[in-house]
Design a protein around this motif. Structure first.
Motif, PDB file in Angstrom:
ATOM      1  N   ILE A 179       0.857  -1.195   0.000  1.00  0.00           N
ATOM      2  CA  ILE A 179       0.000   0.000   0.000  1.00  0.00           C
ATOM      3  C   ILE A 179       0.891   1.243   0.000  1.00  0.00           C
ATOM      4  O   ILE A 179       1.691   1.446   0.918  1.00  0.00           O
ATOM      5  CB  ILE A 179      -0.928   0.012   1.228  1.00  0.00           C
ATOM      6  CG1 ILE A 179      -1.812  -1.232   1.239  1.00  0.00           C
ATOM      7  CG2 ILE A 179      -1.783   1.273   1.237  1.00  0.00           C
ATOM      8  CD1 ILE A 179      -2.599  -1.411   2.519  1.00  0.00           C
ATOM      9  N   ARG A 208      -3.827   6.036   1.820  1.00  0.00           N
ATOM     10  CA  ARG A 208      -4.230   5.210   2.957  1.00  0.00           C
ATOM     11  C   ARG A 208      -3.047   4.777   3.817  1.00  0.00           C
ATOM     12  O   ARG A 208      -3.197   4.460   5.001  1.00  0.00           O
ATOM     13  CB  ARG A 208      -4.970   3.967   2.476  1.00  0.00           C
ATOM     14  CG  ARG A 208      -6.255   4.224   1.709  1.00  0.00           C
ATOM     15  CD  ARG A 208      -6.743   2.936   1.075  1.00  0.00           C
ATOM     16  NE  ARG A 208      -5.771   2.427   0.103  1.00  0.00           N
ATOM     17  CZ  ARG A 208      -5.667   1.149  -0.260  1.00  0.00           C
ATOM     18  NH1 ARG A 208      -6.458   0.236   0.285  1.00  0.00           N
ATOM     19  NH2 ARG A 208      -4.764   0.778  -1.160  1.00  0.00           N
ATOM     20  N   ALA A 209      -1.858   4.747   3.217  1.00  0.00           N
ATOM     21  CA  ALA A 209      -0.691   4.164   3.884  1.00  0.00           C
ATOM     22  C   ALA A 209      -0.363   4.861   5.196  1.00  0.00           C
ATOM     23  O   ALA A 209       0.037   4.217   6.176  1.00  0.00           O
ATOM     24  CB  ALA A 209       0.511   4.210   2.947  1.00  0.00           C
TER      25      ALA A 209
END
Length: 454
Positions: free
Chosen positions: A200, A204-205
């Motif tokens: 990812i 979002r990471a």
């Protein structure tokens, strides 16, 4: 006959005085009241605009990127935002402020550039331990900053539990505060590795790599260390509601614990803003989902937020544009937006502007032991005054001469309040369009409480 008189809606920490006035003499507030005003040589009549205390921004990074901002620009943005004092963090690029000599050198260099007043945090180099804390207090440090997470082993090191306790003991003897960056090192590193294994890399990471639990675990350690050492402990930013509940629980037990909400945690959210902005919204700890933001507002309305700050840093856009989220620098600019953002959110939530007076002035002055001369509007204090008028407008950093960067996470945001003027010790430093103060106008502000009081 007073030197200067301000008229408008005067905002104290506890009330809004309609048809209010503030009298100023020799750069300090002489008295304030309502209705019939005393005579003055010069009158600033601002009608129904808010007359607020100049803000004290407790968390500013003027020198995080070498060759980028420095005090000449950070204090320019501050004046334009109604901020009259900044407390600058000690993690300068290539220059850790961890000795009394380093603090004095930074104070001198900042003095040649600053357009508004400034205070300075100190810190330690881990190999030195707490040895330099007493001398830094004598040199005028407003507090001492530590971190439970290691961003960089030299510039922003992790302070492990035993050393943190020793530092708290030393800080307690100075009577100042210990401020701590609150993320659990082991948990964050494990989650960063997990995110990498999952492949990812998008927006979002960041949130996945630094979960809410990382903050609250660190805060429990910080507040327990304070309880065991008698130190005044301040968490310098908290993005989760549970953290404010923890702080309040320790306060109810009689410990001097405080907590800070950065303005970005109150106005940005993960699912809308981080998803849209990517690296431009990367901040440590992360901006959280909207449900968490609402939890912070619940605590603010309940009085569980001690202060609000910006954690301002003007990274160049090159440091905030990597498509791999975790490769971007952490932090955002915001000094010129602190008052407009907070006042807008308060009014939209039907909350009194007295919250702004407490969170941006009265409480920061108490936190840094500056309340005799700085803080809310009261006789004897410096006439640090901000005027805010009701106006609908959209923020465009690219159109501003008062900020260094042409990007901001708040770009395009609609606001309901605008800064019409800023005064430092009774002298106008911003007229609503232009910063009037020249470099060198600001003074180095140090705690009134002497070191060695305990």
């Amino acid at each position: 006959m007073h030197d200067l008189l301000f008229k408008g809606r005067v905002v104290t920490p506890h009330a809004v005085l309609d048809d209010g006035w503030i009298a100023v003499d020799g750069g300090r507030i002489s008295r304030l009241g309502q209705n019939e005003a005393p005579p003055a040589r010069h009158v600033e009549d601002h009608g129904d605009a808010l007359i607020l205390p100049g803000a004290i921004d407790a968390q500013v990074h003027s020198r995080s990127q070498k060759g980028q901002e420095d005090f000449v620009w950070s204090t320019r943005a501050a004046a334009a935002g109604g901020v009259t004092t900044i407390a600058d963090m000690p993690y300068d690029d290539g220059f850790l402020v961890c000795t009394a000599d380093a603090l004095r050198q930074k104070a001198q260099e900042a003095g040649a550039q600053a357009r508004i007043d400034y205070a300075l945090w100190g810190t330690i180099a881990p190999d030195d331990g707490p040895a330099h804390i007493p001398a830094m207090a004598q040199a005028g440090a407003c507090g001492f900053k530590f971190s439970t997470f290691g961003t960089d082993p030299v510039r922003f090191p992790r302070i492990p539990p035993d050393l943190l306790a020793a530092c708290f003991e030393a800080v307690a003897r100075t009577g100042l505060i210990a401020g701590v960056h609150n993320e659990d090192d082991e948990l964050v590193r494990a989650r960063i590795a997990a995110v990498a294994r999952a492949g990812i890399t998008d927006w979002r990471a960041h949130g996945l790599s630094r979960p809410a639990l990382a903050e609250t675990l660190a805060m429990a350690q910080i507040y327990e260390t304070a309880a065991g050492t008698g130190c005044s402990a301040h968490v310098v930013h908290c993005s989760v509601a549970r953290g404010y509940a923890l702080c309040e629980a320790y306060r109810r037990q009689g410990f001097d614990t405080t907590v800070e909400a950065c303005i970005h945690y109150l106005v940005l959210d993960e699912e809308h803003d981080v998803a849209r902005l990517g690296g431009r919204a990367k901040i440590n700890p992360p901006v959280r989902p909207r449900a968490e933001v609402e939890g912070l507002w619940h605590h603010l309305a309940a009085g569980n937020v001690t202060i609000v700050s910006t954690d301002h840093v003007s990274w160049s856009l090159a440091r905030k544009s990597d498509p791999d989220m975790l490769r971007n620098a952490s932090g955002v600019p915001g000094l010129d937006m602190l008052y407009p953002l907070l006042l807008t959110e308060l009014s939209r939530r039907d909350l009194s502007p007295t919250h702004a007076s407490r969170l941006l002035a009265e409480n920061p002055a108490r936190l840094f032991r500056l309340a005799a001369g700085k803080g809310g509007l009261a006789p004897g204090r410096d006439a640090d005054i901000t005027v805010a008028r009701r106006e609908t407008w959209r923020y465009d950093p690219a159109a501003s001469d008062n900020v260094l960067t042409d990007w901001s996470p708040y770009a395009g945001r609609e606001l309901d309040w605008r800064i019409a003027g800023t005064w430092l010790r009774g002298r106008q430093v911003f007229d609503g369009r232009t910063v009037l103060a020249e470099p060198g106008t600001g003074r180095f502000i140090t705690p009134e409480q002497p070191s060695g009081v305990r």
